[in-house]
Scaffold this active site. Structure first.
Site, mmCIF file in Angstrom:
data_model
loop_
_atom_site.group_PDB
_atom_site.id
_atom_site.type_symbol
_atom_site.label_atom_id
_atom_site.label_comp_id
_atom_site.label_asym_id
_atom_site.label_seq_id
_atom_site.Cartn_x
_atom_site.Cartn_y
_atom_site.Cartn_z
ATOM 1 N N LYS A 185 0.685 -1.592 0.050
ATOM 2 C CA LYS A 185 -0.002 0.187 0.025
ATOM 3 C C LYS A 185 0.703 1.066 0.350
ATOM 4 O O LYS A 185 1.370 1.673 1.199
ATOM 5 C CB LYS A 185 -0.853 -0.339 1.212
ATOM 6 N N GLY A 238 7.180 4.603 8.247
ATOM 7 C CA GLY A 238 6.342 6.103 7.891
ATOM 8 C C GLY A 238 6.035 6.806 9.621
ATOM 9 O O GLY A 238 7.709 7.129 10.104
ATOM 10 N N SER A 239 5.102 6.993 9.578
ATOM 11 C CA SER A 239 5.529 7.938 11.169
ATOM 12 C C SER A 239 5.840 7.365 11.833
ATOM 13 O O SER A 239 4.766 6.834 12.195
ATOM 14 C CB SER A 239 4.353 9.168 11.276
ATOM 15 N N THR A 240 6.442 7.929 13.241
ATOM 16 C CA THR A 240 6.362 7.152 14.999
ATOM 17 C C THR A 240 4.590 7.083 15.177
ATOM 18 O O THR A 240 4.441 5.784 15.992
ATOM 19 C CB THR A 240 7.009 8.157 15.582
ATOM 20 N N ARG A 241 3.957 8.527 14.884
ATOM 21 C CA ARG A 241 2.364 8.009 15.205
ATOM 22 C C ARG A 241 2.006 6.643 14.939
ATOM 23 O O ARG A 241 0.989 5.609 15.456
ATOM 24 C CB ARG A 241 1.746 9.501 15.161
ATOM 25 N N GLY A 243 3.253 4.385 13.179
ATOM 26 C CA GLY A 243 3.701 3.326 13.775
ATOM 27 C C GLY A 243 3.221 1.967 15.208
ATOM 28 O O GLY A 243 3.064 1.156 14.740
ATOM 29 N N GLU A 261 10.211 1.171 10.400
ATOM 30 C CA GLU A 261 10.595 2.079 10.438
ATOM 31 C C GLU A 261 10.408 3.636 10.064
ATOM 32 O O GLU A 261 9.478 4.404 9.079
ATOM 33 C CB GLU A 261 11.787 2.264 9.130
ATOM 34 N N CYS A 296 13.125 10.705 6.240
ATOM 35 C CA CYS A 296 14.101 10.894 8.059
ATOM 36 C C CYS A 296 15.465 10.579 8.527
ATOM 37 O O CYS A 296 15.123 11.056 10.129
ATOM 38 C CB CYS A 296 13.280 8.946 7.614
ATOM 39 N N GLU A 395 9.395 16.788 14.450
ATOM 40 C CA GLU A 395 10.156 15.850 13.129
ATOM 41 C C GLU A 395 9.400 16.854 12.515
ATOM 42 O O GLU A 395 8.383 16.666 12.021
ATOM 43 C CB GLU A 395 9.565 14.412 12.297
HETATM 44 P P1 NAD Z 1 2.378 8.601 7.493
HETATM 45 O O1 NAD Z 1 2.851 7.297 8.975
HETATM 46 O O2 NAD Z 1 1.783 9.736 7.028
HETATM 47 O O3 NAD Z 1 1.765 7.925 6.465
HETATM 48 C C1 NAD Z 1 3.412 5.839 6.537
HETATM 49 C C2 NAD Z 1 1.797 5.145 5.929
HETATM 50 O O4 NAD Z 1 1.148 4.904 6.438
HETATM 51 C C3 NAD Z 1 0.987 6.134 4.402
HETATM 52 O O5 NAD Z 1 0.585 4.767 3.266
HETATM 53 C C4 NAD Z 1 -0.617 6.583 4.666
HETATM 54 O O6 NAD Z 1 -1.456 6.205 3.742
HETATM 55 C C5 NAD Z 1 0.006 4.672 6.021
HETATM 56 N N1 NAD Z 1 -0.756 5.097 7.162
HETATM 57 C C6 NAD Z 1 -1.844 6.775 7.788
HETATM 58 N N2 NAD Z 1 -2.635 5.960 8.772
HETATM 59 C C7 NAD Z 1 -2.568 4.611 8.647
HETATM 60 C C8 NAD Z 1 -3.498 3.741 9.652
HETATM 61 N N3 NAD Z 1 -4.334 4.308 9.681
HETATM 62 N N4 NAD Z 1 -3.475 2.025 9.311
HETATM 63 C C9 NAD Z 1 -1.857 1.999 8.563
HETATM 64 N N5 NAD Z 1 -2.081 2.513 7.846
HETATM 65 C C10 NAD Z 1 -1.540 3.991 7.328
HETATM 66 O O7 NAD Z 1 4.022 9.347 7.331
HETATM 67 P P2 NAD Z 1 4.009 9.449 6.101
HETATM 68 O O8 NAD Z 1 3.736 11.049 6.100
HETATM 69 O O9 NAD Z 1 4.208 9.367 4.973
HETATM 70 O O10 NAD Z 1 5.707 9.613 5.811
HETATM 71 C C11 NAD Z 1 6.579 11.357 6.672
HETATM 72 C C12 NAD Z 1 6.808 9.857 7.699
HETATM 73 O O11 NAD Z 1 7.509 8.561 6.993
HETATM 74 C C13 NAD Z 1 8.115 10.313 8.297
HETATM 75 O O12 NAD Z 1 7.561 10.428 9.622
HETATM 76 C C14 NAD Z 1 9.674 9.835 8.326
HETATM 77 O O13 NAD Z 1 10.510 10.188 8.898
HETATM 78 C C15 NAD Z 1 8.579 8.503 7.928
HETATM 79 N N6 NAD Z 1 9.705 7.584 7.209
HETATM 80 C C16 NAD Z 1 11.070 6.998 7.981
HETATM 81 C C17 NAD Z 1 11.849 6.436 6.974
HETATM 82 C C18 NAD Z 1 12.501 5.276 8.369
HETATM 83 O O14 NAD Z 1 13.281 4.726 7.358
HETATM 84 N N7 NAD Z 1 13.273 4.754 9.169
HETATM 85 C C19 NAD Z 1 12.338 6.364 6.162
HETATM 86 C C20 NAD Z 1 11.817 7.625 5.544
HETATM 87 C C21 NAD Z 1 9.844 8.120 5.672
#
Ligand code: NAD
Length: 495
Positions: A185, A238-241, A243, A261, A296, A395
């Site tokens: 996804k 994605g975000s820690t929230r 995650g 991650e 990130c 962040e």
């Molecule tokens: P996000 O957490 O908002 O979204 C990430 C993914 O999760 C998207 O596909 C989104 O649709 C999905 N998502 C959102 N809510 C969800 C839920 N309730 N259930 C399941 N899936 C859900 O993050 P973002 O804004 O897309 O990306 C930015 C974040 O990603 C930053 O915090 C960044 O640090 C992090 N990031 C981390 C790394 C790493 O390797 N550590 C790499 C790239 C980005």
């Protein structure tokens, strides 16, 4: 390729890819895919939800059970994955243009960084397929204990929008190489290249149903995947929230393996005995503004030893005009558009909080290129930042550098570690003892010494603390997508 002129004619297919077929969502609903470059609508995208996820997981499960992929000889899986990597390269210009229009990064980096590293990642794991051996344990001679790796089954992959192809490749490549089926996804903000990757995987010979893509919003398409009772592993970036929610969803459903991650607020520490101040300045500025600060691992907290701070900042400010945002389709542009209006407004709110909490704005701080209809923010530097300010704690995920100061190694290690994150860090010093001592004391998954840009598929990537659980890249990534099985065989030797 003249990307500025090619872009308007480009057509995109925003349908999901399930069981080898491009398909509309079960509900028939779509959402608009809007380019941050100039606000134009690129296409509509299938708004997948639980029913679509069910179909994709069922296809992935069927492919896993009948062994159409994992049952192939490793050398054959290798050849198909290498063909997949070749096809990514062969279609590199189109993929780069799509990425740029979809999420705003400069097209020259989309081609040179995103396409190349995604293809390299698929090729590297493909090549590994027939080079990894299982183990035999050193047990007593009355038995043989085989320790074998088996694919976990159906792997759900959820990725963000900042490096859409690379983030997907880091997970699908080891997952597919290990023989799993995948349901990916992508972010709703950047779904188009993931769909093209799945088209090309099919063309390369990855069997139908092995690699599926469901497009849609996190709560509608991501959650059903993380909660699914027939998904064996969820790999999330994605975000820690979100995650944290992924780990909860894994626990509340079938205890699927969950790997995350997450975010970062990486400290970049420059001591007064830094061996090359110009290089340190260029890395500090270049790394926070690369990809519009949407990385990130961006070194967003810059700690400069008090004695050299003024000289350092003077040099840094001289570089800022070189990062003025421009049309990302123009090959000369080094900083493009922020992914969408929501993210741009969030970055601008953080800038306001920096000002109101007393940090000193040295450069930028405003929206840019408003007349284009796109989403652009000036490269921004704050001095006089304290670790307790919002811009030092949270962040921002935009082109905003927070500059802090310190007096000695103990002081800076304390400040650097004072964060919920632990993704990366850097130390600049010519003193080898200080470099090693500080590197050891920093709570981060990666520490750079006297540089910030080394990167290779052979090394693990991931974070301590709330920057996530598990590691992408390198052979360590196979730990996430394989089960370890022990098989005891009794040996009653006749001789
Ligand atoms: P996000 O957490 O908002 O979204 C990430 C993914 O999760 C998207 O596909 C989104 O649709 C999905 N998502 C959102 N809510 C969800 C839920 N309730 N259930 C399941 N899936 C859900 O993050 P973002 O804004 O897309 O990306 C930015 C974040 O990603 C930053 O915090 C960044 O640090 C992090 N990031 C981390 C790394 C790493 O390797 N550590 C790499 C790239 C980005």
């Amino acid at each position: 390729m003249n990307t500025v002129n090619t872009a308007p004619q480009t057509r995109f297919d925003g349908r999901a890819l399930i069981n080898g077929q491009r398909t509309a969502s079960v509900s028939g609903e779509t959402f608009d895919c809007i380019s941050p470059v100039d606000g134009r609508t690129l296409t509509t995208v299938a708004r997948c939800a639980e029913a679509d996820v069910d179909a994709a997981v069922a296809a992935a499960r069927a492919a896993f059970e009948d062994r159409r992929w994992r049952g192939l000889a490793p050398a054959q899986r290798k050849r198909i994955m290498i063909r997949f990597a070749d096809l990514l390269q062969a279609n590199g210009d189109e993929l780069a243009l799509t990425e740029t229009l979809d999420m705003g990064k400069p097209v020259k980096y989309a081609r040179a960084v995103d396409v190349n590293s995604a293809a390299n990642c698929i090729r590297w794991y493909g090549e590994a397929v027939d080079k990894i051996y299982d183990e035999i344990a050193p047990t007593a001679s009355t038995a043989l204990a085989l320790i074998t790796r088996e694919p976990v089954g159906v792997v759900g992959v959820i990725v963000p929008w900042n490096y859409p192809m690379i983030m997907a490749a880091w997970k699908i490549a080891p997952a597919l190489a290990a023989g799993n089926s995948v349901v990916l996804k992508p972010s709703e903000k950047s779904p188009l290249t993931a769909l093209r990757m799945a088209d090309l995987a099919l063309e390369a010979g990855i069997p139908t149903g092995v690699f599926n893509v469901v497009t849609g919003y996190g709560a509608e398409a991501g959650s059903p995947l993380a909660l699914h009772m027939d998904v064996d592993c969820i790999a999330f970036t994605g975000s820690t929230r979100v995650g944290k929610q992924i780990h909860q969803m894994a626990g509340q459903s079938n205890l699927k393996r969950a790997w995350t991650e997450l975010g970062g607020k990486s400290p970049n520490i420059v001591f007064a005995d830094c061996p090359d101040l110009d290089k340190a300045v260029a890395a500090a500025v270049g790394s926070i503004f690369f990809n519009q600060g949407e990385s990130c691992n961006a070194p967003s907290r810059l700690f400069v030893e008090a004695g050299i701070k003024e000289r350092f900042l003077e040099k840094a400010l001289a570089l800022v005009p070189g990062y003025a945002p421009g049309n990302p389709l123009d090959q000369a542009t080094v900083m493009g558009a922020i992914v969408d209006k929501t993210q741009m407004n969030s970055v601008l709110r953080y800038i306001e909080s920096g000002k109101s909490e007393g940090a000193k704005l040295l450069a930028g701080g405003e929206q840019a290129l408003i007349e284009t209809g796109g989403c652009y923010v000036q490269p921004t530097i704050f001095d006089g930042v304290r670790n307790d300010m919002t811009i030092a704690r949270e962040e921002i995920f935009g082109p905003v550098l927070s500059v802090l100061s310190f007096t000695d190694a103990a002081d800076v290690v304390r400040q650097a570690n004072q964060s919920v994150y632990g993704l990366q860090a850097a130390v600049w010093t010519r003193d080898i003892n200080k470099a090693h001592g500080v590197a050891r004391a920093l709570r981060a998954g990666t520490v750079h010494v006297n540089q910030y840009d080394e990167d290779d598929i052979t090394v693990p990537f991931g974070g301590y603390k709330q920057s996530g659980v598990g590691r992408d890249k390198s052979l360590h990534a196979f730990d996430k997508y394989t089960e370890t099985k022990t098989t005891w065989i009794r040996i009653d030797s006749p001789v």
